[in-house]
Design a protein around this motif. Structure first.
Motif, mmCIF file in Angstrom:
data_model
loop_
_atom_site.group_PDB
_atom_site.id
_atom_site.type_symbol
_atom_site.label_atom_id
_atom_site.label_comp_id
_atom_site.label_asym_id
_atom_site.label_seq_id
_atom_site.Cartn_x
_atom_site.Cartn_y
_atom_site.Cartn_z
ATOM 1 N N SER A 198 -5.842 21.738 -14.135
ATOM 2 C CA SER A 198 -6.090 22.194 -15.504
ATOM 3 C C SER A 198 -5.701 23.654 -15.698
ATOM 4 C CB SER A 198 -7.556 21.957 -15.872
ATOM 5 O OG SER A 198 -8.389 22.443 -14.868
ATOM 6 N N PRO A 213 0.823 -1.216 0.000
ATOM 7 C CA PRO A 213 0.000 0.000 0.000
ATOM 8 C C PRO A 213 0.854 1.263 0.000
ATOM 9 C CG PRO A 213 -0.122 -1.125 2.119
ATOM 10 C CD PRO A 213 0.627 -2.025 1.196
ATOM 11 N N ASN A 252 -9.687 19.285 0.997
ATOM 12 C CA ASN A 252 -10.371 18.032 0.677
ATOM 13 C C ASN A 252 -10.767 17.314 1.974
ATOM 14 O OD1 ASN A 252 -8.030 16.911 1.643
ATOM 15 N ND2 ASN A 252 -7.282 16.238 -0.356
ATOM 16 N N ASP A 253 -11.302 16.123 1.829
ATOM 17 C CA ASP A 253 -11.789 15.367 2.988
ATOM 18 C C ASP A 253 -10.709 15.169 4.046
ATOM 19 O OD1 ASP A 253 -13.980 15.183 1.479
ATOM 20 O OD2 ASP A 253 -13.696 13.071 0.889
ATOM 21 N N TYR A 284 -5.699 8.236 -0.259
ATOM 22 C CA TYR A 284 -5.401 9.404 -1.084
ATOM 23 C C TYR A 284 -6.685 9.958 -1.700
ATOM 24 C CZ TYR A 284 -2.770 12.432 -4.119
ATOM 25 O OH TYR A 284 -2.251 13.529 -4.724
ATOM 26 N N SER A 285 -6.989 11.183 -1.339
ATOM 27 C CA SER A 285 -8.203 11.811 -1.815
ATOM 28 C C SER A 285 -8.139 11.980 -3.338
ATOM 29 C CB SER A 285 -8.338 13.173 -1.137
ATOM 30 O OG SER A 285 -9.546 13.765 -1.502
ATOM 31 N N GLU A 318 4.003 17.256 -1.566
ATOM 32 C CA GLU A 318 4.236 15.892 -2.002
ATOM 33 C C GLU A 318 4.689 15.872 -3.456
ATOM 34 O OE1 GLU A 318 0.709 13.503 -2.095
ATOM 35 O OE2 GLU A 318 -0.423 14.983 -3.215
ATOM 36 N N TRP A 319 5.106 14.681 -3.868
ATOM 37 C CA TRP A 319 5.510 14.465 -5.250
ATOM 38 C C TRP A 319 4.263 14.510 -6.114
ATOM 39 C CZ3 TRP A 319 4.877 10.080 -8.634
ATOM 40 C CH2 TRP A 319 5.709 10.120 -9.768
ATOM 41 N N ARG A 320 4.158 15.585 -6.904
ATOM 42 C CA ARG A 320 3.000 15.776 -7.792
ATOM 43 C C ARG A 320 1.704 15.751 -7.003
ATOM 44 N NH1 ARG A 320 5.836 12.638 -12.776
ATOM 45 N NH2 ARG A 320 7.712 13.894 -12.600
ATOM 46 N N GLY A 321 0.706 15.013 -7.472
ATOM 47 C CA GLY A 321 -0.560 14.962 -6.758
ATOM 48 C C GLY A 321 -1.055 16.350 -6.404
ATOM 49 N N ASN A 322 -1.165 16.624 -5.096
ATOM 50 C CA ASN A 322 -1.600 17.936 -4.652
ATOM 51 C C ASN A 322 -0.445 18.789 -4.152
ATOM 52 O OD1 ASN A 322 -4.385 17.819 -5.252
ATOM 53 N ND2 ASN A 322 -4.630 16.350 -3.582
ATOM 54 N N VAL A 355 -0.734 9.207 10.079
ATOM 55 C CA VAL A 355 -1.679 8.568 9.162
ATOM 56 C C VAL A 355 -0.942 7.612 8.234
ATOM 57 C CG1 VAL A 355 -3.400 8.963 7.368
ATOM 58 C CG2 VAL A 355 -3.211 10.543 9.298
ATOM 59 N N THR A 356 0.176 8.059 7.674
ATOM 60 C CA THR A 356 0.949 7.191 6.785
ATOM 61 C C THR A 356 1.447 5.972 7.555
ATOM 62 O OG1 THR A 356 1.632 9.162 5.592
ATOM 63 C CG2 THR A 356 2.880 7.155 5.166
ATOM 64 N N SER A 362 -1.924 3.798 8.491
ATOM 65 C CA SER A 362 -2.696 3.271 7.358
ATOM 66 C C SER A 362 -1.827 2.409 6.456
ATOM 67 C CB SER A 362 -3.325 4.413 6.555
ATOM 68 O OG SER A 362 -2.326 5.127 5.871
ATOM 69 N N GLY A 363 -0.540 2.698 6.393
ATOM 70 C CA GLY A 363 0.343 1.889 5.562
ATOM 71 C C GLY A 363 0.891 0.681 6.289
ATOM 72 N N GLN A 409 -10.186 18.033 -23.178
ATOM 73 C CA GLN A 409 -9.769 18.274 -21.793
ATOM 74 C C GLN A 409 -10.886 17.944 -20.792
ATOM 75 O OE1 GLN A 409 -8.104 22.141 -21.183
ATOM 76 N NE2 GLN A 409 -7.201 21.595 -19.221
ATOM 77 N N THR A 428 0.259 5.651 -0.721
ATOM 78 C CA THR A 428 -0.834 6.612 -0.825
ATOM 79 C C THR A 428 -1.255 6.824 -2.277
ATOM 80 O OG1 THR A 428 0.889 8.239 -0.598
ATOM 81 C CG2 THR A 428 -0.556 7.943 1.283
ATOM 82 N N GLN A 429 -0.276 6.943 -3.176
ATOM 83 C CA GLN A 429 -0.640 7.251 -4.558
ATOM 84 C C GLN A 429 -0.599 6.018 -5.460
ATOM 85 O OE1 GLN A 429 0.716 10.820 -6.414
ATOM 86 N NE2 GLN A 429 1.131 11.857 -4.506
ATOM 87 N N TYR A 473 -2.832 27.057 -14.793
ATOM 88 C CA TYR A 473 -1.482 27.412 -14.388
ATOM 89 C C TYR A 473 -1.469 28.811 -13.810
ATOM 90 C CZ TYR A 473 0.684 23.361 -16.498
ATOM 91 O OH TYR A 473 1.070 22.087 -16.769
ATOM 92 N N THR A 522 -0.339 -4.984 4.524
ATOM 93 C CA THR A 522 0.284 -3.735 4.964
ATOM 94 C C THR A 522 1.738 -3.670 4.508
ATOM 95 O OG1 THR A 522 1.157 -4.634 7.014
ATOM 96 C CG2 THR A 522 -1.121 -3.830 7.069
ATOM 97 N N ASN A 523 2.278 -2.481 4.654
ATOM 98 C CA ASN A 523 3.684 -2.279 4.323
ATOM 99 C C ASN A 523 4.599 -3.140 5.169
ATOM 100 O OD1 ASN A 523 4.594 -0.337 2.272
ATOM 101 N ND2 ASN A 523 3.066 0.963 3.263
#
Lengths: 524, 1094
Positions: free
Chosen positions: B881, A79, B871-872, A483-484, B999-1003, B285-286, B289-290, A510, A81-82, B883, A335-336
């Protein structure tokens, strides 16, 4: 007078120097290491070196394992997140390889593109004399089968893609951003053109010189056009079945015509007719040890629920037991910490990890059988069970074939030899309640879909993902990511920025460029 | 054809002209200085001609001149004089001149001209400025010393390339580097002439050709900036020309020996500001949850129940350092405390040692100088070092009164071991992120096992099990870096010869011929030795490779100079010539594949797979004819016109020739108009020129690569079109038209000089590998994409605020402002876009009307009232979409400030340089924020630093409840609204915030990767003591000087935060200079030098 003579001499010398210079300048314009003469057969051959056609480290490591294999549970995911948000760099690489490929001879990372090779073939063809065009047309025709196969896979991943007007640099030598073509229109065109190709392959007679050129240039069928005909028809059957859930009328009519007349529409009906690119160590070889090493563990549904529970004869050829834990699979919601503790069954060492000769699979007999089984079952066109069992037998035979054809890596160990499953074992397997062709139509279809899914495995994970989305089988469970906006696997890939940043026509698609927009053939 | 006819006609006219013979008379004389001592080597020239001589050792001269001739007496450092050749012998006294007004400078094509006659701006830099601070190459000694010249030295030390950029960006995609001309011969700057930039190869920082020019051999340097100044170099001149003249022997001095030695220590100058309070680990959380750890405090439980930090984490949100005993991943038991500034331990202390010995002599028959330089350099990067041997000979032979021959020959040998490797895998990749708990000594010990194999990962069951890394750790890339640079080697050994011969013949008194040939030859051998990483029985690894690169540049030019006497008021010089240059390149490389069979035996015969051999070759030819016309009206109006007709092989044959004209004028106002008394001199300059920039060789080709691979019993032969950088057979050359105005003024008895220039240029037909979408057929295509315009101001102010018997202070300040704009796009291109951070999260994009280098990132999602939407999970999200503009990458103003203060025999030279405006993009810094490595990320991590208190209700789902008495104190509520428009009340942890928000990309909020880049740097200081002459004489020295030197000392001011270095970027392209991809730490040099002459 004397001065005049001197001046004339100087002028003549200058003029001579200038013309010598002019010639030298022209000669030095072209890179001596390259050729400006395009050859249809050599451009055609290049398509097979595309790193998405033959198994390459890069394709497996960056695309298949984290994307198509992960979203069809052909591999176990730790698992993250992304984990359901594919890297746009990696999907962009998949996209770019269809159009452009990349120069170089490390085939784990480089190889020609599909579409630009084909467009260059067209450009070279247009430059030929009419007589030569007639002779060499066959190269364009066999190339079309490859292009249509790969193009449909692009549509399966992204939906609308630039196709009909793509690759302006290869045709008009100018930069002309191509519009995104409607996915259904592309599919319809492929289906129509594949029918025409069937006729072409059935009727064409080749000049002997062209025939031998094609034999040398064609690494999968060695110039046997009857096999190309079968590949074209099988591909057409795949595409028709793919659209059959959203456009059943068209699909049913065309498939009925095909299956009713196997003499006119021969299919890939035996593993000896498979469209597969076998490797040739050491120049072209599958480098699976490193590619699978990042995600090597057996996922629980495939190993436990489907294979072990039914004594699947393919279990030993798909998987290796863990030395201490035996057939221990990784659960979909593991799990990890569990993942890091290791100790799971992995892909088979002899067949996959340490095998230089894992083929690039384009189309197999088993898939054709399963497609027929589905059509027979749904539209009552024939004995679905026979085709279903054929498919399973062909699949078993195919995977043991890979095992037998293996070319071990230098560091492969002497693993105990794997015996071929006996007829009894196979029959026992076919008699298992979960396998046997019994139950309602829905249950039967589910069995066909599930068997086909298993057959695709990591070798055709893209097909597995497309069919999983079309049919909804097998019923897989996925862990939910925190991940939302990426809690579940997507139903299509987002267009990569490498395309969207530079193609102004992106604005037209798009709005539909979301991870939840279904491909046109996806019913649910 | 018309143009070639024109050139021929010019040449013909030149040939046809002969000076009419005139009656001659002999004139002789002596030239003395202010104190009456004879001056040796003074130029005595008949005005309006090129006819002249030099004074001999007694200061005497003799010359045949026309009856009413005027003599021009000039000597560097003295005021020019004009004397009617009325009587003989003449007794001439020259006054010293500190103004430099009558300086003779070398301009295009090696033609010497007086500064006062120039109609364009030019910067000159002296030998002293180049050598005094012990710079390992001349280019990085130029920081702040020439207006409009931007220097960027790549980090890593003496082997790293130096980019020189003159007057902004002239080419979006083509080379931005000037042409270097040494003693009249253009030299190679790029290692591979089929490329047009340098940066890094295989992650190792490239060098460039200018590094081989020995600073100690340089006499003077002129930088031709504008199009008019450089127009004679045509298509190679769009980025300016650096004209270097090497030192010669002189008749005046006789036999002389110079010995210079410089030694500096090389140290890490500054580094990132890392936090030293929290160890490795993720947010709650990481973790939960992970399934990393169930413990809310972030400790991971060992099987025996003891605790350890999560060594696998790349983030630094683990437990606070508390000194408890834990097992480290090397097996030792350690106190859980920070290894403060552990990154510093990664670097070495290096050194730079330069010894130069020069011998020179001269007489009326000629002169020579021979010099030897030895340089030894050890980089601050582990495992990198180099040495150089440089021999230089420069001689002039006077065959008779009319014929002389100059020979310049240099031989340079460089050996570079493990060229510095960028640290992008350590700082820009999570797999290189070490924690503040990590001990650099352990990495340096663990990268190799005692049997010489690569470190043993925790999951490696194969070899050297007793040296295994105990746990799954993160920074394997750091271990790989050490393995690569301490165990393995990549060696380059380079031989370079630069030779030239120049023949000067005075055919007639007013007709002179000069012919020159020059060769620049480089032979480079590269050897790669990668050791076996594991026992060969477990699979082959390691690699041996051997390669070579040969570059040859053959240059020749010939010119005729005709200077007829027109009238007393007007003199004219007409020059015509031809020039040609052929460049050849050959490369080959062979390497083992699939590992080495016998461990650590480095031989191609030991390859486990088929040997991989590659080769390339290239050839380029450029030829041109040119003409120059100079007019001088009464020594106050100078007009020059030039034309160059050129053909090059890099353009398609149909369009491969061009004509490049230029015109310029210098008008000395103060000679014509009565100036106020405080104003000594005023000159106006104006010029217009056209230069070009053609594509690099073979780029325009549309062609296929053909490959053959063995396949079963036969082979597959296939062809492949280009996948990127697609060619274009209709390509045209870039054309740069530039207009320039200048004003030169001197005030207060030459104690204040101001020189200002304004230029405006337009570069049309921008040749660009425009990024194209893959569906176009390639990811980039070569097009004439559009037009680019630059304008700018340059200024230099020179002053001597203090000038007394014992104390002098002279100061030089310069600045350069450049603005550019993309005027239009064509050829299917609508914008120039670079996807800097893959995934389109940070792009650089210019549309028509924009300047180059606009930075954009995705904006945050906001509601219509401008509130951020969370977000949640309680975090902000990206609107992918759209810039938003984050600023521009190019600097607005750059320059320098140099000072010399001397008191008796002591002097201090120091130079500051500065840059204002423009941004630096640092993606590695951004990721280090997200990983909690930086000190700035301590904010909100406890109550004292703004964290709010909360309780954890459900860790896996991030359900936190704000509670003033809660157990946790690192909570945050991000200001904003939910998707339903309600005020956000969701509590998140500070680690979660950093981890998700960056974070890496994403948000990820990539605006945090863009920084203002302004700085003022204390570049160099030299503290010198010159031995008084009487003591030196007693010791039999002509001169003796000791100096303490420091280079790249510190920033007086910088705007980039987090300890980031403003000069971190690598590469010669304008874009790469604004982007940090994780390079190496900057170097500071401190040391001493001694300069002695006998």
């Amino acid at each position: 007078m004397k001065r005049l003579l001197i001046n004339i001499t100087i002028l003549v010398l200058l003029a001579g120097t200038f013309s010598a210079c002019k010639r030298q300048l022209e000669e030095n314009y072209l890179n001596p290491e390259l050729t400006t003469t395009g050859s249809l057969s050599k451009l055609f051959t290049g398509m097979f070196i595309n790193k998405r056609i033959h198994p390459s480290y890069w394709d497996y490591y960056t695309f298949i394992m984290p994307t198509t294999a992960a979203y069809t549970q052909m591999t176990a995911l730790a698992p993250l997140t992304q984990m359901y948000v594919p890297s746009l760099d990696y999907t962009g690489g998949r996209w770019t390889d269809y159009y452009n490929g990349s120069l170089g001879t490390d085939y784990n990372y480089s190889g020609p593109g599909i579409l630009n090779s084909y467009r260059e073939m067209q450009t070279s063809y247009n430059a030929l004399t009419p007589a030569q065009q007639q002779l060499q047309e066959v190269f364009l025709k066999v190339a079309e089968v490859v292009v249509y196969d790969q193009t449909s896979q692009m549509v399966d991943l992204w939906g609308d893609i630039p196709f009909f007007n793509a690759s302006s640099l290869n045709t008009d030598r100018i930069v002309e951003p191509a519009p995104f073509d409607d996915a259904k229109t592309i599919y319809d065109t492929l289906i129509t053109n594949l029918k025409a190709l069937n006729t072409y392959f059935a009727t064409v007679t080749l000049d002997p010189s062209i025939s031998s050129e094609l034999t040398a240039a064609d690494p999968i069928y060695r110039g046997d056009l009857s096999k190309w005909q079968r590949y074209a028809n099988s591909l057409r059957l795949r595409l028709l079945m793919r659209i059959s859930n959203t456009d059943e009328g068209t699909a049913q009519a065309a498939v009925t015509e095909m299956l009713a007349d196997p003499a006119t529409y021969p299919l890939i009906s035996d593993n000896s007719l498979n469209a597969a690119l076998w490797m040739s160590n050491p120049t072209l070889r599958s480098d699976m040890r490193d590619a699978l090493g990042g995600s090597p563990f057996a996922p629980s549904f495939l190993l436990d629920t489907l294979m072990l529970a039914n004594d699947d004869p393919r279990t030993e050829v798909y998987w290796d037991q863990h030395a201490e834990n035996g057939w221990k699979s990784f659960p979909y919601n593991g799990t990890n910490a569990e993942y890091d503790a290791l100790g799971f069954a992995t892909y088979d060492s002899a067949t996959f990890f340490y095998n230089y000769n894992v083929p690039g699979v384009l189309f197999t007999a088993a898939e054709a059988s399963f497609l027929k089984a589905e059509a027979f079952e749904r539209w009552g066109l024939g004995a679905a069970q026979t085709e279903y069992e054929n498919g399973i037998n062909q699949s078993i035979d195919f995977y043991y074939g890979i095992y037998h054809n293996r070319v071990p890596r230098e560091d492969a160990k002497a693993w105990p030899t794997l015996a071929d499953p006996t007829a009894e074992e196979i029959n026992n397997y076919l008699a298992r309640p979960a396998i046997a062709y019994t139950g309602t139509t829905t249950q039967k279809l589910a069995k066909i879909y599930t068997q086909k899914w298993e057959h695709f495995f990591i070798l055709q994970a893209g097909q597995a993902w497309a069919e999983y989305r079309r049919t909804g089988y097998p019923a897989l469970q996925f862990a939910t990511s925190s991940y939302s906006g990426g809690q579940r696997p997507p139903v299509r890939l987002l267009y990569p920025p490498i395309e969207t940043l530079y193609n102004p026509n992106y604005s037209a698609v798009q709005a539909r460029d979301t991870r939840d927009t279904r491909i046109f053939w996806d019913p649910s | 054809m018309q143009r070639s006819f024109l050139v021929c006609t010019i040449l013909l006219l030149l040939c046809a002209f002969t000076a009419s013979a005139q009656e001659k008379k002999s004139v002789s004389g002596t030239v003395l200085d202010e104190k009456g001592s004879p001056l040796i080597g003074v130029s005595v020239q008949e005005k309006g001609t090129t006819h002249g001589t030099l004074t001999n050792a007694e200061g005497k001269f003799e010359l045949q001149v026309a009856p009413n001739a005027t003599l021009i007496i000039s000597y560097i450092g003295y005021q020019r004089q004009e004397v009617p050749a009325a009587s003989s012998p003449l007794n001439i006294r020259l006054a010293t001149d500190a103004t430099g007004l009558n300086e003779v400078v070398v301009t295009a094509m090696g033609i010497k001209r007086e500064t006062r006659a120039l109609g364009y701006a030019m910067s000159t830099v002296s030998s002293k400025e180049i050598t005094q601070a012990g710079s390992p190459n001349f280019a990085s000694a130029l920081y702040g010393k020439a207006a409009g010249v931007k220097i960027v030295t790549a980090p890593g030390g003496a082997s790293s390339g130096v980019s020189v950029q003159v007057r902004g960006v002239s080419s979006i995609n083509g080379t931005t580097q000037p042409l270097y001309v040494v003693d009249g011969v253009p030299i190679r700057n790029f290692n591979d002439p089929t490329t047009n930039s340098f940066g890094a190869t295989n992650n190792r920082i490239d060098g460039n050709g200018v590094l081989d020019i020995n600073p100690e051999d340089i006499e003077s340097m002129s930088i031709l900036k504008g199009a008019s100044a450089s127009a004679l170099y045509g298509s190679e001149a769009a980025n300016g020309v650096v004209v270097i003249t090497t030192k010669k022997g002189s008749a005046s001095r006789g036999l002389g020996v110079d010995v210079n030695y410089t030694y500096t220590l090389e140290q890490l100058a500054n580094g990132m500001e890392y936090q030293n309070e929290f160890g490795p680990g993720y947010d709650i959380v990481t973790n939960v949850s992970g399934g990393i750890t169930d413990r809310l405090d972030g400790w991971v439980t060992n099987p025996d129940g003891s605790l350890r930090p999560n060594y696998r984490a790349y983030a630094m949100f683990g437990p606070k350092f508390d000194g408890r005993e834990v097992t480290y991943w090397d097996g030792s038991t350690r106190q859980y405390l920070a290894q403060k500034d552990n990154y510093k331990d990664f670097y070495n202390t290096g050194f730079n040692s330069i010894l130069n010995v020069a011998l020179s002599n001269g007489s009326e028959k000629g002169n020579y100088r021979f010099s030897y330089t030895r340089m030894d350099y050890k980089s601050i990067l582990p495992g990198s070092n180099l040495f150089k041997n440089n021999f230089n000979f420069n001689g002039t032979l006077k065959l008779n009164d009319r014929v002389s021959l100059d020979l310049v020959s240099s031989y340079n040998y460089n050996f570079t071991h493990n060229r510095p490797e960028q640290l992008s895998n350590v700082f820009a990749s999570f797999d290189g992120f070490f924690s503040p708990f990590d001990d650099m000594g352990v990495f340096k010990n663990k990268y190799m096992t005692s049997n010489g194999y690569k470190y043993v990962r925790f999951d490696n069951m194969q070899y050297d099990q007793d040296e295994k890394i105990l746990y799954s750790i993160r920074p394997y890339n750091l271990l790989d870096y050490l393995w690569n640079n301490l165990r393995n080697s990549y060696d380059e050994s380079q031989h370079r010869f630069i030779n030239s011969a120049t023949l000067n013949v005075s055919l007639l008194d007013n007709l002179r011929f000069r012919g020159r040939v020059g060769v620049d030859y480089t032979s480079l051998d590269m050897t790669t030795e990668q050791h076996n990483e594991r026992p060969a029985a477990l699979g082959y690894s390691g690699k041996y490779g051997v390669g070579s690169r040969k570059n040859t540049s053959l240059y020749g030019d010939a010119l005729l100079v005709y200077s007829p006497k027109l009238t007393n008021d007007l003199s004219l010089t007409a020059t015509g010539g031809v020039t040609g240059r052929r460049q050849r390149y050959a490369y080959q490389n062979s390497e083992t594949t699939n590992g080495l069979v016998n461990e650590n035996w480095f031989s191609l015969g030991n390859s486990a797979g088929i040997i991989n051999a590659t080769s390339a070759r290239a050839e380029q030819l450029d030829v041109a004819g040119f003409g120059i016309l100079n007019l001088n009206y009464r020594d106050f109006l100078y007009i020059e016109g030039t034309g160059r007709y050129e053909a090059t092989s890099t353009l398609p044959p149909a369009v491969n020739n061009y004509f490049y004209p230029s015109v310029n004028a210098g008008f000395i106002l103060s000679e014509v108009v009565k100036m106020p008394s405080f104003m000594d001199y005023a000159k106006l300059r104006a010029s217009y020129g056209l230069v070009g920039n053609h594509p690099t060789m073979y780029q325009a080709n549309v062609a296929y690569t053909q490959y053959q691979i063995a396949y079963n019993e036969g082979s597959l032969i296939y062809q492949q079109p280009r996948h990127d950088q697609f060619g274009n057979n209709d390509l045209k050359s870039e054309k740069k038209r530039e207009i320039e105005f200048g004003l030169e003024t001197r005030f207060l008895k030459n104690r204040l000089n101001v020189d200002l220039s304004y230029y405006n240029n337009k570069v049309t037909n921008q040749i660009m590998f425009a990024s194209t979408s893959p569906s176009t057929g390639a990811t980039s295509g070569l097009v004439n994409a559009g037009d680019l315009a630059n304008y700018g101001f340059e200024g230099a102010i020179t002053a001597r605020p203090i000038q007394s018997r014992n104390v002098t202070w002279s100061t030089r300040f310069n600045f350069a402002m450049n603005r550019n704009k993309v005027l239009a796009f064509r050829a299917g291109i609508s914008s120039y876009t670079e996807n800097v951070e893959g995934g389109g999260y940070l792009i650089v994009r210019s549309e028509a009307g924009d300047p180059l280098g606009n930075i954009y990132v995705h904006p945050r999602n906001m509601d219509d009232k401008g509130n951020y939407i969370v977000n949640d999970a309680g975090y902000y999200t990206n609107n992918t979409s759209e810039y938003k503009y984050m600023g521009n990458i190019l600097p607005k103003i750059v320059g320098g400030f140099s000072n010399t203060v001397s008191y008796k025999n002591f002097s201090v030279d120091f130079t500051l340089d500065y840059r204002f405006g423009g941004k630096l993009v640092s993606i590695p810094t951004y990721y280090q924020i997200g990983a909690g490595k930086l000190e700035s990320t301590l904010q909100y991590r406890d109550a004292a630093r703004g964290g709010i208190s909360y309780d954890v209700i459900d860790a896996a789902n991030g359900n936190f409840q704000a509670n003033p008495n809660g157990a946790f104190h690192d909570g945050m509520i991000l200001p904003g609204v939910t998707e339903n428009g309600e005020v956000n009340t969701k509590v998140v942890s500070a680690p979660g915030y950093y981890f998700n928000n960056f974070e890496w990309r994403g948000n990820g909020d990539y605006s945090a990767a863009v920084f203002d880049n302004n700085y003022i740097k204390f570049r160099e200081i030299v503290l010198s003591y010159r031995m008084p002459q009487r003591i030196a004489d007693k010791l039999h020295f002509q001169g003796l000087q000791f100096s303490l030197i420091g280079r790249n000392l510190f920033y007086i001011y910088k705007s980039v935060p987090h300890g980031l270095d403003p000069e971190v970027a690598v590469g010669s392209r304008w874009l790469s200079q604004g982007i940090d991809n994780g390079t190496v730490g900057p170097t500071r040099s401190l040391g001493a030098s001694i300069r002695a002459s006998f």
